[in-house]
Motif scaffolding. Structure first.
Motif, PDB file in Angstrom:
ATOM      1  N   VAL A 183       0.848  -1.187   0.000  1.00  0.00           N
ATOM      2  CA  VAL A 183       0.000   0.000   0.000  1.00  0.00           C
ATOM      3  C   VAL A 183       0.883   1.236   0.000  1.00  0.00           C
ATOM      4  O   VAL A 183       1.892   1.296   0.712  1.00  0.00           O
ATOM      5  CB  VAL A 183      -0.906   0.009   1.252  1.00  0.00           C
ATOM      6  N   ALA A 184       0.562   2.231  -0.804  1.00  0.00           N
ATOM      7  CA  ALA A 184       1.236   3.533  -0.779  1.00  0.00           C
ATOM      8  C   ALA A 184       0.254   4.548  -0.227  1.00  0.00           C
ATOM      9  O   ALA A 184      -0.796   4.800  -0.835  1.00  0.00           O
ATOM     10  CB  ALA A 184       1.700   3.937  -2.178  1.00  0.00           C
ATOM     11  N   ASN A 185       0.543   5.093   0.927  1.00  0.00           N
ATOM     12  CA  ASN A 185      -0.372   6.030   1.549  1.00  0.00           C
ATOM     13  C   ASN A 185      -0.422   7.343   0.793  1.00  0.00           C
ATOM     14  O   ASN A 185       0.530   7.737   0.108  1.00  0.00           O
ATOM     15  CB  ASN A 185       0.034   6.295   3.000  1.00  0.00           C
ATOM     16  N   ASP A 186      -1.538   8.013   0.913  1.00  0.00           N
ATOM     17  CA  ASP A 186      -1.724   9.349   0.351  1.00  0.00           C
ATOM     18  C   ASP A 186      -0.999  10.324   1.275  1.00  0.00           C
ATOM     19  O   ASP A 186      -1.460  10.625   2.379  1.00  0.00           O
ATOM     20  CB  ASP A 186      -3.221   9.672   0.292  1.00  0.00           C
ATOM     21  N   ILE A 187       0.198  10.778   0.858  1.00  0.00           N
ATOM     22  CA  ILE A 187       1.020  11.648   1.705  1.00  0.00           C
ATOM     23  C   ILE A 187       0.796  13.101   1.301  1.00  0.00           C
ATOM     24  O   ILE A 187       0.976  13.480   0.141  1.00  0.00           O
ATOM     25  CB  ILE A 187       2.509  11.282   1.592  1.00  0.00           C
ATOM     26  N   ARG A 188       0.436  13.902   2.296  1.00  0.00           N
ATOM     27  CA  ARG A 188       0.214  15.333   2.087  1.00  0.00           C
ATOM     28  C   ARG A 188       1.169  16.103   2.983  1.00  0.00           C
ATOM     29  O   ARG A 188       1.310  15.802   4.166  1.00  0.00           O
ATOM     30  CB  ARG A 188      -1.237  15.691   2.406  1.00  0.00           C
ATOM     31  N   CYS A 189       1.840  17.072   2.408  1.00  0.00           N
ATOM     32  CA  CYS A 189       2.848  17.820   3.151  1.00  0.00           C
ATOM     33  C   CYS A 189       2.173  18.895   4.012  1.00  0.00           C
ATOM     34  O   CYS A 189       1.288  19.625   3.547  1.00  0.00           O
ATOM     35  CB  CYS A 189       3.861  18.463   2.205  1.00  0.00           C
ATOM     36  N   GLY A 190       2.617  18.995   5.261  1.00  0.00           N
ATOM     37  CA  GLY A 190       2.053  19.978   6.183  1.00  0.00           C
ATOM     38  C   GLY A 190       1.399  19.286   7.364  1.00  0.00           C
ATOM     39  O   GLY A 190       1.332  18.065   7.453  1.00  0.00           O
TER      40      GLY A 190
END
Length: 589
Positions: A565-572
């Motif tokens: 699984v590749a997580n949905d990475i959001r910066c901040g």
């Protein structure tokens, strides 16, 4: 009438008397031996001792127990050792020493029932040497450690050459631990001495002494650098002799001297260095060989003929220089040229079976300057690779380590299950393209693994990635013919095509996605955050189907890929949840 006894009667009587005497002696001996045994105590002979510990009269088991009790502490005592004037202590365990009480008692008991030993034991003591076991591996390890601290290698005399002169290097004596004598001294001291054991250090003499250096300088070193050498090169392709003048600054760095078995110094010419100097002055008449290559015309590989080279004969050049350099005058020599065959001749190239296209694949990618640079660099390293029968292709070995020196720049990679920035980002696109082409060419899979999570521009289960030092793409040319690999790149795609002799028709059966797992949304407020879209994890089986050229299935090769699984990475920082509105109060009237 006679009454005399028969003659046999006295003989029989004598025989009986003899037997009686012998029997009496045997009985007396037995009684005496029994008395000796009784007096000695019935065990080890009286007076038997080991390093002052009395074990006489004891049974073997009693003696073993006595030795272990009396000598056990002494056997474990460290030895004092003197190494090059420095005193240290070393445990018997380090040296591999141990007292063997059982073997010592066994040695003492051998002959303890010997009558002579029994008699001697009544009047004297018997000092038995202790039996010591030695672990040769432990002893060798200790001596190697000591040698590393005290050994100094002798320096041979030498003559070194610079661009201007020959210089003498004077020899120097060395020293070394005498391993055999040191081991013997340590073993002799164990259990017997408390004095420091001096480990012997002996002188190590150089193989090449001062006299050899003086002779080498006079016979070769000094005259060699005394002036230029004139070479006449015969038999060039131009059909004429060519004269080359070599000055000391050009041939000096190619000279050296090496020790001979008799301790003298003999001159040596580094022909590769010297020929480079000579060849540089003969550019118009000498040339390097060129291997046969392939060019693609009309979609088919065509052999580009090889070229035979020509250079100064190496053996002749070495012999000529060694003959002329010791001379102070008449420093001229004649050398010839020799042909240099290419590693791959035209005839050999034609016999490799590189006659048709086996496979081709083009992988698109989103434009980015780093991708164009890194994928393009990998494609250039790959282009023109000739994989011989039985040879294994390594992507890492071919495209080299991803460094600035090798032409790579920083780009996006997958590290630890998420995007990161490192040198060589994008090379996996070239790797995927290479695997596609090898897959459809029918070459044997050796090592291949997909990305840790699925990237949508690639065909699932039929892609590959690499990581320097830990992960590679490898496949073997298991055909009887060579395989030529060509590659090219545009700003948005990379293509790999393979040529050889076709053996199979290859197709791929893509199975369904199974074990599907959802991704999560993760916020990352670190400075190294890279935005990453979420991707489901899943498992897929892609089967490579081999058919012969008539279309009959020969074999099927299933290849399984499991994507994480590749997580949905959001910066901040993660936004705070909005408060839920309070319900309006109800009114009644």
């Amino acid at each position: 009438m006679s009454t005399d006894l028969p003659p046999s009667i006295p003989a029989a009587a004598n025989h009986r008397r003899t037997l009686a005497v012998v029997g009496g002696l045997a009985l007396g001996t037995a009684l005496l031996y029994g008395l000796l045994v009784a007096v000695s105590g019935g065990g080890l002979a009286r007076g038997t001792s080991v390093l002052g510990v009395d074990i006489g009269g004891q049974s073997e088991q009693e003696a073993v127990t006595t030795l272990q009790a009396e000598l056990g502490a002494q056997a474990a005592e460290p030895l004092t050792v003197s190494i090059d004037g420095e005193t240290v202590t070393v445990t018997p365990e380090t040296l591999g020493f141990a007292l063997d009480a059982e073997a010592t008692v066994a040695a003492a008991s051998r002959g303890s029932l010997n009558p002579l030993a029994l008699i001697a034991g009544l009047f004297a003591s018997d000092q038995i040497e202790p039996v010591v076991t030695v672990d040769n591996v432990a002893m060798a390890a200790y001596l190697e450690e000591v040698s590393g601290a005290v050994d100094v290698e002798a320096t041979d005399g030498d003559v070194i050459f610079t661009e201007t002169s020959a210089e003498a290097v004077q020899p120097a004596d060395g020293r070394a631990l005498d391993d055999a004598a040191a081991a013997a001294a340590l073993q002799a001291a164990y259990l017997r001495s408390t004095e420091p054991v001096v480990l012997p250090i002996i002188e190590a003499l150089p193989a090449v002494d001062t006299d050899a250096v003086v002779q080498a300088m006079a016979a070769f070193g000094a005259p060699a650098m005394s002036g230029p050498v004139t070479l006449t090169v015969e038999g060039t392709k131009a059909g004429k002799d060519v004269t080359v003048v070599l000055k000391p600054r050009s041939f000096g760095p190619a000279l050296s001297m090496e020790p001979a078995p008799d301790g003298s110094l003999v001159p040596v010419v580094n022909v590769k260095k010297l020929r480079g100097v000579v060849d540089a002055q003969l550019d118009d008449v000498l040339k390097d060989p060129k291997d046969a290559t392939f060019r693609i015309s009309g979609g088919k590989p065509i052999v580009v003929p090889s070229v035979t080279g020509q250079t100064v004969d190496a053996d002749a050049l070495s012999e000529a220089m060694l003959d002329v350099l010791p001379k102070a005058t008449d420093r001229t020599a004649v050398v010839g040229v020799t042909k240099v065959q290419p590693a791959l001749t035209t005839e050999a190239a034609k016999a490799l079976g590189v006659v048709e296209r086996l496979s081709t694949f083009t992988q698109p990618f989103p434009y980015a300057p780093y991708r164009v640079q890194n994928i393009g660099r990998a494609a250039r390293y790959i282009n023109g690779t000739l994989l011989m029968p039985g040879e294994t292709f390594s992507m890492n070995d071919t495209v080299k380590e991803r460094t600035v020196e090798n032409g790579y720049t920083v780009g996006t990679i997958i590290s630890g299950g998420k995007f990161a920035l490192e040198l060589g980002g994008g090379v996996s696109t070239a790797t995927t393209t290479m695997w596609h082409s090898a897959f459809y060419a029918g070459l044997e899979r050796i090592e291949q693994r997909g990305h840790s999570f699925y990237i949508s521009r690639y065909l699932p289960g039929l892609e590959a990635t690499v990581a320097w030092g830990s992960l590679d793409l490898k496949f073997r040319n298991d055909s009887p013919h060579a395989v030529l690999i060509k590659s090219s790149i545009t700003n948005t795609s990379v293509t790999v095509t393979m040529y050889g002799t076709k053996r199979y028709k290859i197709s791929a059966d893509f199975g369904p996605r199974t074990n599907i797992r959802p991704f999560k949304t993760v916020y990352d407020d670190s400075a190294k955050c890279v935005v990453q879209p979420g991707v489901q994890g899943f498992r897929i089986v892609v089967t490579r189907v081999f058919k012969d050229l008539d279309g009959k299935v020969v074999k099927r090769e299933p290849l399984t890929t499991s994507y994480n699984v590749a997580n949905d990475i959001r910066c901040g920082s993660e936004p705070k949840p909005k408060p839920k509105p309070s319900p309006s109060p109800s009114t009644s009237g």
